[in-house]
Design an enzyme around this catalytic site. Structure first.
Site, PDB file in Angstrom:
ATOM      1  N   PHE A   1     -58.183  74.095  13.625  1.00 54.36           N
ATOM      2  CA  PHE A   1     -59.428  74.449  14.342  1.00 54.36           C
ATOM      3  C   PHE A   1     -59.400  73.973  15.797  1.00 54.36           C
ATOM      4  CE2 PHE A   1     -62.973  74.286  10.828  1.00 54.36           C
ATOM      5  CZ  PHE A   1     -62.863  75.650  10.649  1.00 54.36           C
ATOM      6  N   GLU A   2     -60.131  74.668  16.655  1.00 50.64           N
ATOM      7  CA  GLU A   2     -60.403  74.232  18.044  1.00 50.64           C
ATOM      8  C   GLU A   2     -59.116  73.967  18.828  1.00 50.64           C
ATOM      9  OE1 GLU A   2     -63.408  74.600  18.657  1.00 50.64           O
ATOM     10  OE2 GLU A   2     -64.605  74.011  16.946  1.00 50.64           O
ATOM     11  N   GLY A   3     -58.105  74.786  18.580  1.00 51.46           N
ATOM     12  CA  GLY A   3     -56.802  74.569  19.210  1.00 51.46           C
ATOM     13  C   GLY A   3     -55.985  73.645  18.322  1.00 51.46           C
TER      14      GLY A   3
ATOM     15  N   ARG B   1     -64.048  70.370  20.450  1.00 54.77           N
ATOM     16  CA  ARG B   1     -62.998  69.402  20.091  1.00 54.77           C
ATOM     17  C   ARG B   1     -63.571  68.014  19.836  1.00 54.77           C
ATOM     18  NH1 ARG B   1     -59.262  72.355  24.503  1.00 54.77           N
ATOM     19  NH2 ARG B   1     -58.309  73.791  23.022  1.00 54.77           N
TER      20      ARG B   1
END
Length: 596
Positions: free
Chosen positions: A405-407, A267
Site C-alpha cells: 500500500f501507499e507505494g 504513508r
C-alpha cells in the site's frame, strides 16, 4: 524562543542537526479532548467492529457502509474536516491518533482510512470553494463514501504511466473518461471517485471528481485477497463516463502532483495505523502467553517468549515515538505557513510535503514492525497461531498488504534518499558540509573527550556517531557514483535504512528523555529499557547496511579507511540486553497488555 526554534525544523534535517527533547511532541502529551476522541474510536471498535469481524470478512451486503455511517454519526470521519464543513477541524496529530486507534480494526480500518484520506483529502486540499462546499460535508458524515482511482493494470509504482483517457465532449460541457482502474478500495459502495486520467495526449495526469451516478461506470466482482478480505476491492471500468468540466480537480496535468502529495499523508497515517494494529496483537499475545500452560507453567514464564514480547514492545515504542514527532513537525510547519499568510489548504499540503522524507521512512518502518509483531504473535500462539479459529490468522494476513500500500517499501526507501539528495542539490539541505567534515574526521586521531556518565549521555553520543556514519557512506556514494547512483538501488536502500535507523532511534531517545523530565527516572524504567533495547537493533542494523553499501562501491584503501570509520561510529558499550528484555517483558506480563 522555543516555539521559534520548533518552527525552523525542516524535513530531512534530522540527519544534520541536533534536536532538543523540548521540541518534540510525545503521545503522552495528548490532551483530554484528544484522549476522548481516541476512546470514542476504541469504543466503536469494541461495540461495532470486533463482534462482526467474520461478517465483515464475508462482505455481508450493506455491512461495511452501515459501519461507515455509524462512524460518521460519531464524528470519526470528520476529525480532520474544518468546522465550516461540519467537521471537528482537529490538527494533524489528532488525525494520526484516530488512525492509530482505528488501525486495530482490520478491514474496517482500511475502508475508513481510504475514505477519510485518499478519498476525501484531494477535494479538501485541491478542490475549489464550490467543490468543497458540495462534497466535503457529505463525506464528513459518511452520507457519501469515497474511493481513489489511480492504479491501473500496467501502472503500479509508475503511476504517471496510466492509460485512462479523458476527452472533451463536442458541446464542451463534459470530459468523457475511458479506462480501467484496479485495486480500488471501497469501490463496491463508493458514491464519489477521485479519478486520474490523461486529457488527450497530455504527458501528465489530471484529477477528476466522479460521482457514481454520472453513468458509464462498471465493475468486476470483488477481488479475492490474501488479507483485508472485508475491504471492498474491485476493478473499475470507465466507458465514456461523462464528468462535468467543473469537476476537474485543480489544474489540468496537476494530477500526478495531487497523487504524490496525498500519498505522503497516506504513508504516515498508514504507519500510525500499524502502531494500533501492533499494540492489539501484542495485547492478544500477552493474554495468551499468560493463559497457555506448558510443563505446568504459563508460557509467559519462559525466556524465549519473554524475548519476543520485549522485542515487539520496543519496536512499537520506537516507531510510535517517531510517528508523533513527525506529526507535530507537520502541525508546526502548518501553523508557521498560515501565520505567514498562506491559504489553509495549501499550508496543509506544503507542511506534509516538507516532511515527505519522514513520511516515507515511517511508512516503511511502521509496516515492517507490524509484520514482525504479527509473525511473532503467530509463533507465541504456536499451533493455535496457524488455526483460522484463533485471532492471529486474521492479524497475520491483514498485515501483509501494508508493505505494498501507499507505494511499496522498496519505492519508499528509494524515495527517502532521492528526496534528501534533491533537497541538497536545491540548497534546501546542506548535507555535503557535514559529510565533508566527517570525511576529514576519519583522517584525524579520535577525540575521546571526557567521560560523561549522566543519563542519556551514551545514547546522545551514539546518535551523533550514527549520523556521522550515515553521512560518511552517503557522501562517499554520491562522490564515487555520481550520476549512476540513481541506478544503484541496493546501495540507495542501504543508505535509506541507515537514515531511518537514525531517525527512529533519535525519536525514541527524545521521547524517553522528555518523559523522564516529566515524570522522573523511576517512573520511566520500562521506557528507558525499551529505548536501550531498540538502540542495540539500530546500531547493529545501521552497521550492517553501511557495511553492505561500502563493500558495494568502495575499494582498496578507501574501503579500509571507511570500514574503520564505520566501526568507530557504531561502537556501543556492552550491557545486558537479555536482562533488560526480561524486565520489559515482566512489566507487560504483569499488566497483561501493552502498557506503555
Amino acid at each position: 524562543m522555543e516555539t521559534t526554534d520548533k518552527k525552523t525544523i525542516k524535513g530531512g534535517e534530522f540527519l544534520i542537526t541536533e534536536t532538543n527533547y523540548q521540541d518534540v511532541f510525545i503521545p503522552e502529551e495528548f490532551d483530554e479532548e484528544q484522549l476522548m476522541i481516541a476512546q470514542t474510536c476504541r469504543d466503536f471498535l469494541v461495540a461495532e467492529v470486533y463482534p462482526n469481524l467474520d461478517r465483515i470478512d464475508m462482505q455481508e451486503e450493506g455491512l461495511m457502509p452501515s459501519l461507515m455511517d455509524k462512524a460518521g454519526a460519531l464524528g470519526i470521519l470528520g476529525v480532520s474536516i474544518p468546522e465550516e464543513f461540519g467537521g471537528f477541524g482537529k490538527n494533524f496529530n489528532t488525525s494520526m491518533l484516530v488512525a492509530d486507534v482505528i488501525g486495530a480494526g482490520h478491514s474496517f480500518a482500511v475502508a475508513l482510512s481510504a475514505h477519510t484520506g485518499i478519498g476525501t483529502l484531494p477535494i479538501l486540499y485541491y478542490g475549489n470553494e464550490a467543490q468543497k462546499a458540495k462534497y466535503i460535508p457529505n463525506l464528513g458524515t459518511g452520507e457519501w463514501k469515497a474511493a481513489y482511482c489511480l492504479t491501473e493494470p500496467n501502472s503500479g509504482s509508475d503511476a504517471n504511466s496510466g492509460k485512462t483517457k479523458a476527452k472533451l465532449s463536442e458541446d464542451g460541457k463534459h470530459y468523457l473518461i475511458t479506462g480501467q482502474k484496479m485495486w480500488i478500495t471501497n469501490a463496491g459502495f463508493a458514491d464519489i471517485f477521485i479519478v486520474f486520467a490523461k486529457i488527450d495526449d497530455d504527458a501528465n495526469l489530471t484529477a477528476f471528481i466522479v460521482e457514481r451516478e454520472f453513468g458509464g461506470i462498471t465493475m468486476n466482482p470483488e477481488e479475492h485477497k490474501m488479507g483485508i478480505k472485508g475491504s471492498s476491492t474491485r476493478q473499475v471500468f470507465f466507458n465514456d463516463c461523462p464528468v462535468p468540466v467543473e469537476n476537474m480537480l485543480s489544474d489540468r496535468q496537476n494530477g500526478f502532483k495531487i497523487a504524490v502529495n496525498i500519498l505522503n499523508i497516506g504513508r504516515i497515517k498508514l504507519a500510525a495505523a500499524a502502531i494500533g494494529a501492533s499494540k492489539a496483537v501484542i495485547d492478544t499475545a500477552i493474554n495468551y502467553s499468560n493463559e497457555r500452560i506448558q510443563f505446568d507453567r504459563p508460557i509467559s514464564k519462559y525466556g524465549a517468549i519473554r524475548y519476543k514480547l520485549a522485542e515487539m514492545a520496543a519496536k512499537v515504542y520506537a516507531v510510535e515515538s517517531a510517528n508523533y514527532r513527525a506529526g507535530q513537525n507537520i502541525d508546526d510547519a502548518y501553523e508557521t505557513l498560515v501565520a505567514g499568510g498562506m491559504d489553509a489548504s495549501k499550508a496543509k499540503l506544503k507542511s506534509t510535503e516538507q516532511f515527505a522524507v519522514e513520511c516515507a521512512i515511517l511508512k516503511v518502518w511502521g509496516s515492517e514492525v507490524l509484520d514482525y509483531v504479527v509473525d511473532e504473535g503467530v509463533q507465541i500462539y504456536g499451533g493455535m497461531g496457524f488455526s483460522a479459529e484463533a485471532p492471529m490468522d486474521r492479524a497475520y494476513r491483514d498485515a501483509r498488504i501494508n508493505r505494498i500500500f501507499e507505494g511499496t517499501n522498496e519505492i519508499n526507501r528509494l524515495l527517502t534518499v532521492d528526496m534528501m539528495l534533491k533537497r541538497a542539490m536545491k540548497g534546501e539541505l546542506d548535507l555535503m558540509t557535514p559529510a565533508t567534515a566527517v570525511a576529514a574526521e576519519l583522517m584525524s586521531i579520535p577525540d575521546f573527550g571526557e567521560e560523561d556518565d549522566t543519563l542519556f549521555a551514551a545514547e546522545k553520543k551514539i546518535i551523533k556517531n550514527l549520523k556521522k556514519a550515515t553521512l560518511m557512506v552517503a557522501g562517499a556514494a554520491v562522490q564515487k557514483l555520481m550520476m549512476s547512483l540513481s541506478k544503484e538501488q541496493e546501495i540507495l536502500m542501504n543508505i535509506a535504512d541507515m537514515a531511518s535507523y537514525v531517525y527512529v532511534a533519535e525519536s525514541t531517545l527524545l521521547r524517553t528523555e522528555k518523559l523522564v523530565n516529566l515524570r522522573g527516572e523511576a517512573a520511566c524504567e520500562g521506557q528507558l529499557d525499551m529505548m536501550r533495547i531498540y538502540f542495540v537493533e539500530a546500531v547493529d542494523g545501521l552497521q550492517k547496511a553501511g557495511k553492505e553499501a561500502l563493500w558495494a562501491f568502495a575499494e582498496g584503501d578507501e574501503q579500509r579507511m571507511m570500514m574503520v570509520g564505520l566501526r568507530r561510529f557504531t561502537k556501543m558499550d556492552a550491557f545486558n540486553v537479555k536482562e533488560t528484555r526480561q524486565k520489559v517483558a515482566q512489566q507487560l506480563i504483569a499488566a497483561n497488555k501493552y502498557c506503555y
